[in-house]
Design a protein around this motif. Structure first.
Motif, PDB file in Angstrom:
ATOM      1  N   THR A   1      15.007  68.233  80.533  1.00 16.02           N
ATOM      2  CA  THR A   1      14.681  68.203  79.106  1.00 16.02           C
ATOM      3  C   THR A   1      15.487  67.135  78.374  1.00 16.02           C
ATOM      4  OG1 THR A   1      16.241  70.020  78.847  1.00 16.02           O
ATOM      5  CG2 THR A   1      13.943  70.619  78.880  1.00 16.02           C
ATOM      6  N   GLY A   2      14.929  66.686  77.271  1.00 12.57           N
ATOM      7  CA  GLY A   2      15.579  65.650  76.468  1.00 12.57           C
ATOM      8  C   GLY A   2      15.030  64.303  76.874  1.00 12.57           C
ATOM      9  N   PRO A   3      14.851  63.404  75.898  1.00  9.66           N
ATOM     10  CA  PRO A   3      14.160  62.141  76.165  1.00  9.66           C
ATOM     11  C   PRO A   3      14.771  61.344  77.320  1.00  9.66           C
ATOM     12  CG  PRO A   3      14.849  62.319  73.845  1.00  9.66           C
ATOM     13  CD  PRO A   3      15.319  63.548  74.542  1.00  9.66           C
ATOM     14  N   GLY A   4      16.098  61.190  77.344  1.00 13.03           N
ATOM     15  CA  GLY A   4      16.724  60.404  78.408  1.00 13.03           C
ATOM     16  C   GLY A   4      16.466  61.029  79.766  1.00 13.03           C
ATOM     17  N   THR A   5      16.771  62.311  79.893  1.00 18.56           N
ATOM     18  CA  THR A   5      16.673  63.001  81.189  1.00 18.56           C
ATOM     19  C   THR A   5      15.229  63.103  81.669  1.00 18.56           C
ATOM     20  OG1 THR A   5      18.526  64.301  80.408  1.00 18.56           O
ATOM     21  CG2 THR A   5      17.424  65.102  82.375  1.00 18.56           C
ATOM     22  N   ALA A   6      14.345  63.555  80.770  1.00 18.62           N
ATOM     23  CA  ALA A   6      12.950  63.785  81.196  1.00 18.62           C
ATOM     24  C   ALA A   6      12.298  62.478  81.652  1.00 18.62           C
ATOM     25  CB  ALA A   6      12.156  64.427  80.066  1.00 18.62           C
ATOM     26  N   GLN A   7      12.636  61.371  80.999  1.00 17.91           N
ATOM     27  CA  GLN A   7      11.970  60.104  81.343  1.00 17.91           C
ATOM     28  C   GLN A   7      12.562  59.484  82.613  1.00 17.91           C
ATOM     29  OE1 GLN A   7       9.334  59.329  79.695  1.00 17.91           O
ATOM     30  NE2 GLN A   7       9.630  60.789  78.022  1.00 17.91           N
ATOM     31  N   SER A   8      13.838  59.766  82.890  1.00 19.41           N
ATOM     32  CA  SER A   8      14.465  59.037  83.998  1.00 19.41           C
ATOM     33  C   SER A   8      14.569  59.858  85.285  1.00 19.41           C
ATOM     34  CB  SER A   8      15.870  58.571  83.581  1.00 19.41           C
ATOM     35  OG  SER A   8      16.656  59.722  83.295  1.00 19.41           O
ATOM     36  N   ALA A   9      14.322  61.153  85.212  1.00 23.89           N
ATOM     37  CA  ALA A   9      14.484  61.987  86.415  1.00 23.89           C
ATOM     38  C   ALA A   9      13.451  61.601  87.471  1.00 23.89           C
ATOM     39  CB  ALA A   9      14.307  63.450  86.039  1.00 23.89           C
TER      40      ALA A   9
ATOM     41  N   ASP B   1      12.807  63.953  89.957  1.00 24.93           N
ATOM     42  CA  ASP B   1      12.303  65.237  90.456  1.00 24.93           C
ATOM     43  C   ASP B   1      12.420  66.270  89.339  1.00 24.93           C
ATOM     44  OD1 ASP B   1      14.975  65.831  90.287  1.00 24.93           O
ATOM     45  OD2 ASP B   1      15.310  66.033  92.434  1.00 24.93           O
ATOM     46  N   GLY B   2      12.002  67.498  89.618  1.00 25.17           N
ATOM     47  CA  GLY B   2      12.039  68.548  88.605  1.00 25.17           C
ATOM     48  C   GLY B   2      10.859  68.434  87.634  1.00 25.17           C
ATOM     49  N   VAL B   3      10.721  69.436  86.791  1.00 23.28           N
ATOM     50  CA  VAL B   3       9.599  69.455  85.834  1.00 23.28           C
ATOM     51  C   VAL B   3      10.088  68.896  84.492  1.00 23.28           C
ATOM     52  CG1 VAL B   3       7.849  70.893  84.718  1.00 23.28           C
ATOM     53  CG2 VAL B   3       8.676  71.500  87.000  1.00 23.28           C
ATOM     54  N   PRO B   4       9.564  67.747  84.081  1.00 23.56           N
ATOM     55  CA  PRO B   4       9.999  67.147  82.812  1.00 23.56           C
ATOM     56  C   PRO B   4       9.388  67.881  81.614  1.00 23.56           C
ATOM     57  CG  PRO B   4       8.282  65.805  83.814  1.00 23.56           C
ATOM     58  CD  PRO B   4       8.535  66.939  84.762  1.00 23.56           C
ATOM     59  N   ASP B   5      10.108  67.886  80.492  1.00 22.77           N
ATOM     60  CA  ASP B   5       9.638  68.677  79.338  1.00 22.77           C
ATOM     61  C   ASP B   5       8.259  68.243  78.849  1.00 22.77           C
ATOM     62  OD1 ASP B   5      10.406  66.329  78.066  1.00 22.77           O
ATOM     63  OD2 ASP B   5      12.143  67.217  77.056  1.00 22.77           O
ATOM     64  N   TYR B   6       7.895  66.974  79.064  1.00 21.30           N
ATOM     65  CA  TYR B   6       6.577  66.549  78.575  1.00 21.30           C
ATOM     66  C   TYR B   6       5.437  67.177  79.391  1.00 21.30           C
ATOM     67  CZ  TYR B   6       7.140  63.016  82.302  1.00 21.30           C
ATOM     68  OH  TYR B   6       7.364  62.398  83.506  1.00 21.30           O
TER      69      TYR B   6
ATOM     70  N   GLY C   1       1.173  62.862  84.474  1.00 22.22           N
ATOM     71  CA  GLY C   1       1.806  62.549  85.760  1.00 22.22           C
ATOM     72  C   GLY C   1       3.280  62.952  85.691  1.00 22.22           C
ATOM     73  N   THR C   2       3.822  63.431  86.776  1.00 22.90           N
ATOM     74  CA  THR C   2       5.245  63.793  86.804  1.00 22.90           C
ATOM     75  C   THR C   2       5.956  62.893  87.816  1.00 22.90           C
ATOM     76  OG1 THR C   2       4.667  65.541  88.374  1.00 22.90           O
ATOM     77  CG2 THR C   2       4.934  66.208  86.070  1.00 22.90           C
ATOM     78  N   PRO C   3       7.278  62.785  87.718  1.00 20.95           N
ATOM     79  CA  PRO C   3       7.968  61.795  88.568  1.00 20.95           C
ATOM     80  C   PRO C   3       8.015  62.200  90.041  1.00 20.95           C
ATOM     81  CG  PRO C   3       9.553  63.097  87.323  1.00 20.95           C
ATOM     82  CD  PRO C   3       8.204  63.507  86.840  1.00 20.95           C
ATOM     83  N   ARG C   4       8.220  61.205  90.875  1.00 25.40           N
ATOM     84  CA  ARG C   4       8.453  61.445  92.299  1.00 25.40           C
ATOM     85  C   ARG C   4       9.647  60.588  92.725  1.00 25.40           C
ATOM     86  NH1 ARG C   4       5.333  64.798  91.056  1.00 25.40           N
ATOM     87  NH2 ARG C   4       3.472  65.513  92.183  1.00 25.40           N
ATOM     88  N   ARG C   5      10.333  61.067  93.756  1.00 26.27           N
ATOM     89  CA  ARG C   5      11.430  60.263  94.297  1.00 26.27           C
ATOM     90  C   ARG C   5      10.858  59.023  94.972  1.00 26.27           C
ATOM     91  NH1 ARG C   5      14.667  63.577  98.202  1.00 26.27           N
ATOM     92  NH2 ARG C   5      12.738  64.717  98.528  1.00 26.27           N
ATOM     93  N   PRO C   6      11.640  57.923  94.983  1.00 24.75           N
ATOM     94  CA  PRO C   6      11.134  56.719  95.658  1.00 24.75           C
ATOM     95  C   PRO C   6      10.878  57.004  97.140  1.00 24.75           C
ATOM     96  CG  PRO C   6      13.287  56.322  94.608  1.00 24.75           C
ATOM     97  CD  PRO C   6      12.981  57.768  94.433  1.00 24.75           C
ATOM     98  N   VAL C   7       9.872  56.346  97.662  1.00 25.27           N
ATOM     99  CA  VAL C   7       9.450  56.654  99.033  1.00 25.27           C
ATOM    100  C   VAL C   7      10.576  56.412 100.037  1.00 25.27           C
ATOM    101  CG1 VAL C   7       8.400  54.417  99.566  1.00 25.27           C
ATOM    102  CG2 VAL C   7       7.439  56.495 100.555  1.00 25.27           C
TER     103      VAL C   7
END
Ligand SMILES: Cc1cc2nc3c(=O)[nH]c(=O)nc-3n(C[C@H](O)[C@H](O)[C@H](O)COP(=O)(O)O)c2cc1C
Length: 346
Positions: free
Chosen positions: A208-216, A218-223, A333-339
């Motif tokens: 949660t929070g703009p910095g964390t949600a955009q840069s993570a 993994d995990g479920v981002p608040d958006y 779309g949600t983030p994924r770890r780099p391959v």
């Protein structure tokens, strides 16, 4: 167990070429677009060049000891990634043979996908898999309200057939059963909310929070949380827990959600791997059919509730997943770890 991609189909003799690292990297990128519990991405891939084979391993450091102590959900996510890998291979024109749990001494080695050769054009099941490819990147969990528009019977039948291709049953429960299910999910929500360990585990996997949600990665981002529920009975997990998310709206969800249960006769790791592949096949098929989808496992995370979720009249032994399907906004779309963090090439 050994299967061709698409169980029991033998494409006949084909010339075997060598898989390249670039191709495998692209396939694994497709594989990891799969859904996983709390977007933990609990998988690792290993490309054995000399054997023309890709192994799928589970990553137990990304397990959920509270919500998923048996690692059933973890297996489902890894199997969804395995299914995407099969789709990517079929899309690229390769025939593969998938072996589930090939080494009893290594339970974290979930599957080996072995290159057999170029797929023959028109080879039924392979074509069927390849057709799902565009949905891999389009499928996202939608925690938005869906409309009341009924899913046509023909579409439901197709989804049931998709699950059966992976050896798994998909059932659309009757009205009484949906009500019972929703009560069980509500019960699970109450239990989760008063269970400190469960709440902490959920918090560990939310961003949660703009910095964390955009840069993570993994995990479920608040958006991706979707709006808070004002009214309605759709079983949508609220990843915000008791915490607030600035700017998050509230909405009325559907009162009669369209749910489907995915079930297997057994409840062992092999059944979980079949169920995860079936889940992804159904989700991709549904995406191509224009449906929005979400998953709900809360009631399955409490053993006594999980048992009650099944229809006692049906032959479904163990419910592996509850799907919510309908017409509505797609999820983000949600983030994924780099391959390169999940793929080893040896
Ligand atoms: C085993 C399993 C259980 C899940 N349970 C839930 C759930 O209870 N509620 C929910 O909203 N999403 C659930 N999901 C969906 C994941 O949260 C989602 O796949 C992940 O956050 C990645 O987002 P994406 O599906 O949009 O790619 C589950 C997924 C899996 C594989």
């Amino acid at each position: 167990m050994t299967t061709m991609s698409g169980y029991g189909h033998d494409p006949g003799p084909v010339s075997v070429s060598t898989l390249g690292a670039t191709t495998v990297t692209a396939w694994v990128e497709d594989a990891i677009a799969a859904p996983s519990m709390h977007n933990a991405q609990p998988w690792r891939f290993r490309f054995l060049r000399a054997e023309n084979a890709i192994q799928v391993h589970s990553d137990l450091e990304r397990a959920m000891p509270r919500a998923d102590p048996a690692t059933r959900g973890l297996h489902l996510g890894c199997a969804a990634a395995l299914f995407n890998l099969r789709v990517a291979a079929a899309h690229a024109g390769w025939a593969v043979r998938t072996e589930l749990l090939p080494d009893p001494a290594r339970p974290c080695l979930l599957a080996t996908v072995r290159l057999i050769g170029a797929a023959r054009p028109g080879a039924g099941v392979e074509d069927d898999l390849a057709a799902l490819y565009p949905a891999i990147r389009r499928r996202h969990t939608s925690r938005q309200p869906f409309t009341d528009e009924a899913i046509p019977r023909a579409v439901k039948d197709d989804l049931g057939a998709a699950a059966l291709l992976e050896g798994v049953r998909l059932v659309f429960p009757d009205v009484w059963h949906v009500h019972m299910l929703l009560d069980l999910v509500r019960d699970a929500e109450g239990r989760d909310a008063s269970d400190t360990a469960a709440s902490e585990e959920l918090r560990r996997w939310t961003r949660t929070g703009p910095g964390t949600a955009q840069s993570a990665s993994d995990g479920v981002p608040d958006y991706a949380f979707g709006p808070r529920r004002l009214y309605g009975r759709a079983p949508v997990r609220d990843f915000a827990g008791r915490g607030g998310v600035p700017g998050r709206g509230a909405a009325v969800f559907e009162n009669a959600p369209q749910l489907a249960l995915l079930g297997t006769a057994g409840d062992r790791p092999r059944d979980w791997l079949l169920a995860g592949q079936a889940m992804e096949r159904v989700l991709l098929r549904a995406t191509l059919d224009g449906l929005a989808t979400s998953l709900t496992s809360q009631a399955l995370e409490w053993p006594e509730l999980r048992w009650a979720v099944r229809d006692p009249q049906s032959a479904m032994g163990f419910v592996q997943m509850v799907l919510r399907l309908g017409y509505g906004p797609a999820g983000p779309g949600t983030p994924r770890r780099p391959v390169d963090e999940v793929l080893d090439i040896v």
